[in-house]
Design a protein around this motif. Structure first.
Motif, PDB file in Angstrom:
ATOM      1  N   GLU A  18       7.448   7.828   3.435  1.00 18.48           N
ATOM      2  CA  GLU A  18       6.361   7.683   4.569  1.00 18.48           C
ATOM      3  C   GLU A  18       4.768   8.182   4.056  1.00 18.48           C
ATOM      4  O   GLU A  18       4.202   8.267   4.833  1.00 18.48           O
ATOM      5  CB  GLU A  18       6.665   8.102   5.998  1.00 18.48           C
ATOM      6  CG  GLU A  18       7.885   7.165   6.444  1.00 18.48           C
ATOM      7  CD  GLU A  18       8.386   7.721   7.672  1.00 18.48           C
ATOM      8  OE1 GLU A  18       8.072   8.904   8.131  1.00 18.48           O
ATOM      9  OE2 GLU A  18       9.549   7.110   8.246  1.00 18.48           O
ATOM     10  N   TYR A  19       5.033   8.664   3.134  1.00 23.68           N
ATOM     11  CA  TYR A  19       3.623   9.569   2.535  1.00 23.68           C
ATOM     12  C   TYR A  19       2.339   8.373   2.858  1.00 23.68           C
ATOM     13  O   TYR A  19       1.343   9.020   3.250  1.00 23.68           O
ATOM     14  CB  TYR A  19       3.593   9.849   0.953  1.00 23.68           C
ATOM     15  CG  TYR A  19       4.429  10.753   0.586  1.00 23.68           C
ATOM     16  CD1 TYR A  19       4.878  11.640   1.376  1.00 23.68           C
ATOM     17  CD2 TYR A  19       4.455  11.155  -0.709  1.00 23.68           C
ATOM     18  CE1 TYR A  19       5.219  13.208   1.208  1.00 23.68           C
ATOM     19  CE2 TYR A  19       4.876  12.631  -1.231  1.00 23.68           C
ATOM     20  CZ  TYR A  19       5.402  13.513  -0.118  1.00 23.68           C
ATOM     21  OH  TYR A  19       5.997  14.528  -0.632  1.00 23.68           O
ATOM     22  N   HIS A  20       2.381   7.063   2.618  1.00 19.18           N
ATOM     23  CA  HIS A  20       1.274   6.203   2.828  1.00 19.18           C
ATOM     24  C   HIS A  20       0.758   6.489   4.125  1.00 19.18           C
ATOM     25  O   HIS A  20      -0.471   6.171   4.603  1.00 19.18           O
ATOM     26  CB  HIS A  20       1.361   4.782   2.470  1.00 19.18           C
ATOM     27  CG  HIS A  20       2.849   4.163   3.101  1.00 19.18           C
ATOM     28  ND1 HIS A  20       4.012   4.868   3.128  1.00 19.18           N
ATOM     29  CD2 HIS A  20       2.895   3.097   3.790  1.00 19.18           C
ATOM     30  CE1 HIS A  20       4.952   4.187   3.710  1.00 19.18           C
ATOM     31  NE2 HIS A  20       4.213   3.041   4.171  1.00 19.18           N
ATOM     32  N   HIS A  21       1.648   6.702   5.218  1.00 14.18           N
ATOM     33  CA  HIS A  21       1.402   7.019   6.890  1.00 14.18           C
ATOM     34  C   HIS A  21       0.571   8.210   6.937  1.00 14.18           C
ATOM     35  O   HIS A  21      -0.348   8.282   7.820  1.00 14.18           O
ATOM     36  CB  HIS A  21       2.531   6.726   7.591  1.00 14.18           C
ATOM     37  CG  HIS A  21       3.134   5.445   7.619  1.00 14.18           C
ATOM     38  ND1 HIS A  21       2.560   4.233   7.812  1.00 14.18           N
ATOM     39  CD2 HIS A  21       4.365   5.076   7.180  1.00 14.18           C
ATOM     40  CE1 HIS A  21       3.364   3.056   7.702  1.00 14.18           C
ATOM     41  NE2 HIS A  21       4.446   3.612   7.447  1.00 14.18           N
ATOM     42  N   TRP A  22       0.570   9.182   6.065  1.00 14.44           N
ATOM     43  CA  TRP A  22      -0.083  10.570   6.126  1.00 14.44           C
ATOM     44  C   TRP A  22      -1.504  10.496   5.553  1.00 14.44           C
ATOM     45  O   TRP A  22      -2.085  11.427   6.022  1.00 14.44           O
ATOM     46  CB  TRP A  22       0.711  11.500   5.242  1.00 14.44           C
ATOM     47  CG  TRP A  22       2.038  11.754   5.841  1.00 14.44           C
ATOM     48  CD1 TRP A  22       2.702  11.026   6.827  1.00 14.44           C
ATOM     49  CD2 TRP A  22       2.972  12.737   5.252  1.00 14.44           C
ATOM     50  NE1 TRP A  22       3.982  11.710   6.893  1.00 14.44           N
ATOM     51  CE2 TRP A  22       4.066  12.886   6.154  1.00 14.44           C
ATOM     52  CE3 TRP A  22       2.811  13.767   4.337  1.00 14.44           C
ATOM     53  CZ2 TRP A  22       5.081  13.600   5.713  1.00 14.44           C
ATOM     54  CZ3 TRP A  22       3.934  14.402   4.074  1.00 14.44           C
ATOM     55  CH2 TRP A  22       5.046  14.344   4.738  1.00 14.44           C
TER      56      TRP A  22
END
Length: 430
Positions: A275-279
């Motif tokens: 979920e890094y891209h949501h951060w």
């Protein structure tokens, strides 16, 4: 409203909050609602509180904080939700608002600063902590403290949970690790091993077993330099800025390594990594790099199930039940692969328990911060475990593993049942 309050409340995504229809499908899936029956202890209740705060109808007070932190973050509600509400990210935002609000009024407690700012972001300090724990065990101090009652000088939560901690690998054993473990036979893939902070400190042998399994499946395994904590604990505790900085360091480290996949064996870490891209909303450059990183992330169960089947030469005549890691099952949707791998072991009997994907109560550090509720949930879980009459409880996450070990102790099943990480069990059968 002050500028500071406006900035805090702007963190809430009102579109996601308004997607909640308050239908109630989440209620039976929520561990805290099942235990208390309180609306404020349910996902839809917490979302209603977030909406009230975001609309300035409620304040960011102690009651709001208590309800947000009473949540285990297991995300079973996301599986149950027909509207696809991303509850996990909503509750993380709510906690970020809580912590930023508190920081605007007073300095954070020393212990919190120590953990999140001075220890977890630094791998060498985590290794030093592991060495201290190993030395304590090797000198017999842990055993002595338990026998004499000295252990009770610790807070009750820590005194209880230390019973579940197994022997930690020695510094000498850790130094033996090669930076690259070569594939058995022809190399099919180059894998970057995400070792994790707690995982590598307390479950070093499990990381080694995971790498061994991958080499047997035809992979070169690289223990990538300069990787750090995944940031999940920071994100769950409202320390979003710290989580983002850790994510950047990991993305850079694995970019330099030039690997085909990034593999981990901890459900909680894996959910964060994916979920890094949501951060990185509002930061197009880092979001693009994060998306490329996320595309390579796999849980070890996930990748091993895709690769050519492993050849197990040692039959294991045992009855096993599998406890789903919440963040592996609900966060990543990985359910069948671990069971598929277990069924491939000769002699093994897999018995499904009722509510296998219900939270065990570990939830990161929840069993320390909310000990009584955690143990209440665990005791209920162990009633289901007992009915399987299994010899082994198998799981795919370090927190779950410690919690199930504690559950065995609480249920009086020591000597009759063992909790084991799936990667260690698979390695036993090689």
């Amino acid at each position: 409203m002050t500028r500071t309050n406006q900035e805090l409340l702007a963190k809430f995504n009102m579109d996601e909050i308004m997607n909640c229809m308050h239908c109630g499908f989440c209620l039976p899936a929520c561990p805290t609602y099942r235990e208390t029956g309180l609306e404020s202890q349910s996902p839809r209740g917490r979302i209603a509180l977030m909406k009230g705060v975001a609309n300035s109808q409620l304040t960011v007070d102690a009651e709001f904080e208590k309800n947000m932190y009473a949540c285990l973050g297991c995300r079973a509600c996301e599986t149950a939700c027909p509207a696809g509400v991303p509850y996990g990210s909503l509750v993380e935002t709510a906690r970020e608002v809580v912590e930023d609000h508190k920081k605007s009024e007073t300095k954070p407690p020393f212990l919190r600063q120590l953990v999140f700012d001075r220890v977890f972001p630094y791998p060498e300090r985590m290794k030093t902590l592991g060495t201290v724990l190993w030395a304590t065990q090797s000198a017999g101090l842990q055993t002595l403290a338990n026998k004499t009652g000295l252990i009770n000088i610790l807070p009750r939560e820590m005194a209880e949970m230390q019973q579940a901690v197994d022997k930690i690998a020695s510094p000498k054993e850790r130094k033996k690790r090669e930076p690259v473990m070569k594939a058995d036979g022809e190399t099919a893939l180059r894998i970057g091993m995400f070792t994790g902070c707690i995982m590598d400190m307390m479950f070093f042998e499990t990381n080694q077993a995971t790498a061994q399994l991958l080499t047997k499946a035809g992979c070169d395994v690289v223990f990538v330099e300069n990787q750090v904590c995944c940031g999940a604990l920071h994100a769950h505790a409202g320390e979003k800025n710290g989580a983002v900085e850790l994510a950047k360091r990991n993305i850079e480290a694995f970019e330099r390594a030039g690997v085909d996949f990034v593999v981990n064996n901890a459900g909680g870490c894996g959910a964060a990594l994916k979920e890094y891209h949501h951060w990185f909303h509002g930061d197009p450059e880092w979001q693009e790099r994060a998306m490329a990183f996320v595309a390579k992330v796999r849980d070890a169960n996930e990748l091993l199930a895709e690769l050519p089947p492993l050849t197990f030469t040692k039959p294991l005549e045992v009855r096993v039940t599998y406890q789903d890691s919440c963040h592996l099952a609900h966060g990543q949707g990985v359910r069948n692969q671990p069971r598929q791998l277990l069924k491939s072991i000769p002699g093994l009997e897999l018995v499904e328990m009722s509510g296998a994907d219900n939270c065990c109560g570990s939830a990161g550090i929840y069993n320390i911060t909310n000990f009584d509720m955690s143990m209440q949930i665990l005791d209920g879980k162990m009633e289901h475990v007992k009915k399987t009459k299994a010899h082994l409880i198998v799981t795919s996450n370090p927190g779950c593993l410690l919690q199930m070990k504690k559950g065995i102790i609480r249920a009086g099943l020591e000597g009759q049942m063992e909790a084991v990480h799936i990667m260690d069990l698979l390695a036993r059968a090689l």
